[in-house]
Design a protein around this motif. Sequence first.
Motif, PDB file in Angstrom:
ATOM      1  N   TYR A   1       0.824  -1.195   0.000  1.00 56.11           N
ATOM      2  CA  TYR A   1       0.000   0.000   0.000  1.00 56.11           C
ATOM      3  C   TYR A   1       0.864   1.253   0.000  1.00 56.11           C
ATOM      4  CZ  TYR A   1      -3.725  -3.226   1.275  1.00 56.11           C
ATOM      5  OH  TYR A   1      -4.616  -4.262   1.282  1.00 56.11           O
ATOM      6  N   PRO A   2       0.449   2.296  -0.730  1.00 57.17           N
ATOM      7  CA  PRO A   2       1.152   3.579  -0.624  1.00 57.17           C
ATOM      8  C   PRO A   2       1.121   4.072   0.815  1.00 57.17           C
ATOM      9  CG  PRO A   2      -0.381   3.571  -2.474  1.00 57.17           C
ATOM     10  CD  PRO A   2      -0.679   2.342  -1.671  1.00 57.17           C
ATOM     11  N   HIS A   3       2.145   4.780   1.212  1.00 55.80           N
ATOM     12  CA  HIS A   3       2.256   5.196   2.600  1.00 55.80           C
ATOM     13  C   HIS A   3       3.055   6.478   2.674  1.00 55.80           C
ATOM     14  CE1 HIS A   3       5.508   2.445   1.495  1.00 55.80           C
ATOM     15  NE2 HIS A   3       6.286   3.267   2.178  1.00 55.80           N
ATOM     16  N   GLY A   4       3.058   7.088   3.876  1.00 56.21           N
ATOM     17  CA  GLY A   4       3.741   8.366   4.027  1.00 56.21           C
ATOM     18  C   GLY A   4       4.253   8.574   5.431  1.00 56.21           C
ATOM     19  N   VAL A   5       4.138   9.803   5.909  1.00 50.88           N
ATOM     20  CA  VAL A   5       4.778  10.182   7.161  1.00 50.88           C
ATOM     21  C   VAL A   5       4.247   9.373   8.339  1.00 50.88           C
ATOM     22  CG1 VAL A   5       3.168  12.066   7.685  1.00 50.88           C
ATOM     23  CG2 VAL A   5       5.545  12.179   8.512  1.00 50.88           C
ATOM     24  N   ALA A   6       2.991   8.982   8.314  1.00 51.04           N
ATOM     25  CA  ALA A   6       2.428   8.246   9.451  1.00 51.04           C
ATOM     26  C   ALA A   6       3.163   6.929   9.679  1.00 51.04           C
ATOM     27  CB  ALA A   6       0.939   7.983   9.229  1.00 51.04           C
ATOM     28  N   GLU A   7       3.531   6.258   8.605  1.00 54.54           N
ATOM     29  CA  GLU A   7       4.233   4.973   8.718  1.00 54.54           C
ATOM     30  C   GLU A   7       5.730   5.136   8.882  1.00 54.54           C
ATOM     31  OE1 GLU A   7       0.394   4.405   6.683  1.00 54.54           O
ATOM     32  OE2 GLU A   7       2.094   5.749   6.298  1.00 54.54           O
ATOM     33  N   LEU A   8       6.261   6.328   8.633  1.00 50.07           N
ATOM     34  CA  LEU A   8       7.708   6.530   8.611  1.00 50.07           C
ATOM     35  C   LEU A   8       8.230   7.358   9.779  1.00 50.07           C
ATOM     36  CD1 LEU A   8       7.980   7.231   4.783  1.00 50.07           C
ATOM     37  CD2 LEU A   8       8.614   5.126   5.964  1.00 50.07           C
TER      38      LEU A   8
ATOM     39  N   ALA B   1      13.398  -5.784   3.062  1.00 52.17           N
ATOM     40  CA  ALA B   1      12.305  -6.212   2.190  1.00 52.17           C
ATOM     41  C   ALA B   1      12.579  -5.803   0.750  1.00 52.17           C
ATOM     42  CB  ALA B   1      10.994  -5.604   2.667  1.00 52.17           C
ATOM     43  N   PRO B   2      12.037  -6.552  -0.224  1.00 55.65           N
ATOM     44  CA  PRO B   2      12.279  -6.257  -1.630  1.00 55.65           C
ATOM     45  C   PRO B   2      11.137  -5.461  -2.240  1.00 55.65           C
ATOM     46  CG  PRO B   2      11.320  -8.415  -1.436  1.00 55.65           C
ATOM     47  CD  PRO B   2      11.362  -7.845  -0.031  1.00 55.65           C
ATOM     48  N   THR B   3      11.113  -5.417  -3.559  1.00 53.34           N
ATOM     49  CA  THR B   3      10.018  -4.908  -4.395  1.00 53.34           C
ATOM     50  C   THR B   3       9.743  -3.428  -4.212  1.00 53.34           C
ATOM     51  OG1 THR B   3       8.238  -5.506  -2.829  1.00 53.34           O
ATOM     52  CG2 THR B   3       8.920  -7.182  -4.427  1.00 53.34           C
ATOM     53  N   PHE B   4      10.757  -2.643  -3.946  1.00 55.91           N
ATOM     54  CA  PHE B   4      10.579  -1.198  -3.823  1.00 55.91           C
ATOM     55  C   PHE B   4      10.489  -0.569  -5.214  1.00 55.91           C
ATOM     56  CE2 PHE B   4      10.810   2.864  -1.871  1.00 55.91           C
ATOM     57  CZ  PHE B   4      11.515   3.671  -2.753  1.00 55.91           C
ATOM     58  N   LEU B   5       9.583   0.378  -5.370  1.00 56.67           N
ATOM     59  CA  LEU B   5       9.435   1.134  -6.609  1.00 56.67           C
ATOM     60  C   LEU B   5       9.742   2.598  -6.349  1.00 56.67           C
ATOM     61  CD1 LEU B   5       6.089  -0.371  -7.954  1.00 56.67           C
ATOM     62  CD2 LEU B   5       8.388  -0.858  -8.791  1.00 56.67           C
ATOM     63  N   ALA B   6      10.374   3.262  -7.322  1.00 57.38           N
ATOM     64  CA  ALA B   6      10.740   4.667  -7.155  1.00 57.38           C
ATOM     65  C   ALA B   6       9.531   5.521  -6.814  1.00 57.38           C
ATOM     66  CB  ALA B   6      11.412   5.180  -8.428  1.00 57.38           C
ATOM     67  N   MET B   7       8.406   5.237  -7.444  1.00 52.88           N
ATOM     68  CA  MET B   7       7.214   6.062  -7.200  1.00 52.88           C
ATOM     69  C   MET B   7       6.740   5.952  -5.748  1.00 52.88           C
ATOM     70  SD  MET B   7       4.334   3.887  -9.325  1.00 52.88           S
ATOM     71  CE  MET B   7       5.393   3.437 -10.684  1.00 52.88           C
ATOM     72  N   THR B   8       7.027   4.827  -5.101  1.00 55.02           N
ATOM     73  CA  THR B   8       6.712   4.694  -3.679  1.00 55.02           C
ATOM     74  C   THR B   8       7.521   5.700  -2.867  1.00 55.02           C
ATOM     75  OG1 THR B   8       6.261   2.338  -3.949  1.00 55.02           O
ATOM     76  CG2 THR B   8       6.677   3.112  -1.726  1.00 55.02           C
ATOM     77  N   GLY B   9       8.814   5.807  -3.180  1.00 53.52           N
ATOM     78  CA  GLY B   9       9.664   6.771  -2.486  1.00 53.52           C
ATOM     79  C   GLY B   9       9.237   8.205  -2.734  1.00 53.52           C
ATOM     80  N   TYR B  10       8.796   8.511  -3.945  1.00 51.17           N
ATOM     81  CA  TYR B  10       8.359   9.871  -4.249  1.00 51.17           C
ATOM     82  C   TYR B  10       7.137  10.245  -3.412  1.00 51.17           C
ATOM     83  CZ  TYR B  10      11.325   9.195  -8.400  1.00 51.17           C
ATOM     84  OH  TYR B  10      12.368   8.948  -9.250  1.00 51.17           O
ATOM     85  N   GLU B  11       6.235   9.299  -3.217  1.00 53.10           N
ATOM     86  CA  GLU B  11       5.068   9.569  -2.374  1.00 53.10           C
ATOM     87  C   GLU B  11       5.482   9.708  -0.910  1.00 53.10           C
ATOM     88  OE1 GLU B  11       1.060  10.001  -1.020  1.00 53.10           O
ATOM     89  OE2 GLU B  11       2.182  10.518  -2.819  1.00 53.10           O
ATOM     90  N   GLN B  12       6.432   8.914  -0.468  1.00 54.19           N
ATOM     91  CA  GLN B  12       6.929   9.042   0.906  1.00 54.19           C
ATOM     92  C   GLN B  12       7.409  10.463   1.195  1.00 54.19           C
ATOM     93  OE1 GLN B  12      10.075   6.132   1.085  1.00 54.19           O
ATOM     94  NE2 GLN B  12       8.748   4.518   1.893  1.00 54.19           N
ATOM     95  N   VAL B  13       8.282  10.981   0.326  1.00 53.93           N
ATOM     96  CA  VAL B  13       8.893  12.280   0.612  1.00 53.93           C
ATOM     97  C   VAL B  13       7.922  13.423   0.387  1.00 53.93           C
ATOM     98  CG1 VAL B  13      11.228  11.435   0.234  1.00 53.93           C
ATOM     99  CG2 VAL B  13       9.977  12.439  -1.689  1.00 53.93           C
ATOM    100  N   ARG B  14       6.939  13.245  -0.492  1.00 56.64           N
ATOM    101  CA  ARG B  14       5.893  14.272  -0.607  1.00 56.64           C
ATOM    102  C   ARG B  14       5.160  14.428   0.705  1.00 56.64           C
ATOM    103  NH1 ARG B  14       1.009  15.012  -0.293  1.00 56.64           N
ATOM    104  NH2 ARG B  14       0.647  12.793   0.147  1.00 56.64           N
TER     105      ARG B  14
END
Length: 441
Positions: free
Chosen positions: A344-351, A369-382
Amino acid sequence: MTELPVVVVGAGPVGLAAAAELRERGVEVLVFERGARAGAAVAEWNHVRLFSRWAELVAPAARRVLDGTGWVAPVDEEYPTGQQWARDYLAPLAAALGCVRYDTEVVGLARRGRDRVVDAGRDSEPLSVHLRQSDGTEERILARAVIDASGTWGGPNPLGGEGLPALGERGSDAVTYRVPDIDSAEQSDRFGGAHTVIAGGGHSALGAIVALAQLSEERPGTRLTWILRRGSAESTFGGGDADELPARGALGLRAKKAVDAGLLDVVTGFRTAAIEPDAQGRVTLVADDGRRIDDVDNVVALTGFRPELDWLSEVRLELDPVLQAPVRLAPLIDPNVHSCGTVYPHGVAELTHPEPGVYLVGMKSYGRAPTFLAMTGYEQVRSIAASIVGDHESAARVELTLPETGVCGGAGVFDEPSGESSGGCCSPAPEVLTLSAPSLS
């Protein structure tokens, strides 16, 4: 502390996306990169083609920064190599941001005047960032927050089946931890005509299989063996035509074609315990159960990565004991639990951690853990950037939909799910498959 900068560690895709998000919100930001260029880690796998399109590799905030510079955007539907990603996106983005310091390693992080034991002042004192430049010069700066996007590229997992190097693995010239570049004359000579063992069940291992299978057709005498810790190879190939990232599905199909064509031997349930040199200058791999793979010239160990946490020892992190990922994120990405569906997409609450203002993002946030996608990281930092400036509504909002794998698949890209008979959804007993047929055409 709002007058202090936010420090970003690492000038890779997610680190630079974080800087773009912060800059857009009027926050002073400093990016420290250990390497000599933006995307220094990406540059180490220049020859590898990504299975994400350009449209999924350019962060929204970064695109807005670049659009104001006359940047010519790549074609959204094309798939870049690592070299193209670094050259055509990361380098111009870093130049446009103008806040990256190269050849500067972050070697420590603490709360000013306090080690991790002291409670007082953890929410009022700034963070103290310790730096070391390539010439050995040391420096300390203060920050209101630190976003660690340093990744895990520098911490490949060992070949050994226990998470520790196999006996004889340390210092062995036979072992490499990177996908071979068969277009390089040096590596083509190293692997062509030799016996190479590929270890691992993720996308890097599949990429190595495809590359070396091609070499085996071009160079007589090339022999390939693929070893997996799990009991079956079937779940390893991914979603194929059902994968919403077509290039990712195609990679699995090409690797499966190489196996079906008999271009390599597949050995399952093989947990490496030792590497033994032989009298001919080759090595033998020995498994826990006593099985042996003899006359090996090269071992390509692609068994995943792990985060470097030593320099974070004086801040209070809350990490899952299994994955070494933030505890709120770990249940969403744990391959021991998730065999189907998506992350699931996630952000500051999980980090968020107990240490105020400290965030691990990108591959670093996934721990082992594997299967990281760049777009996941972009949503994290947003989400994190919005939280830092007090826009909690935006920080809590999810602005990303991730593509499906189309396969019963968390375990399908993980080298060692829990349990002795580990495999995707089902796990036959360990077996050796020796297949024959000479061509991928």
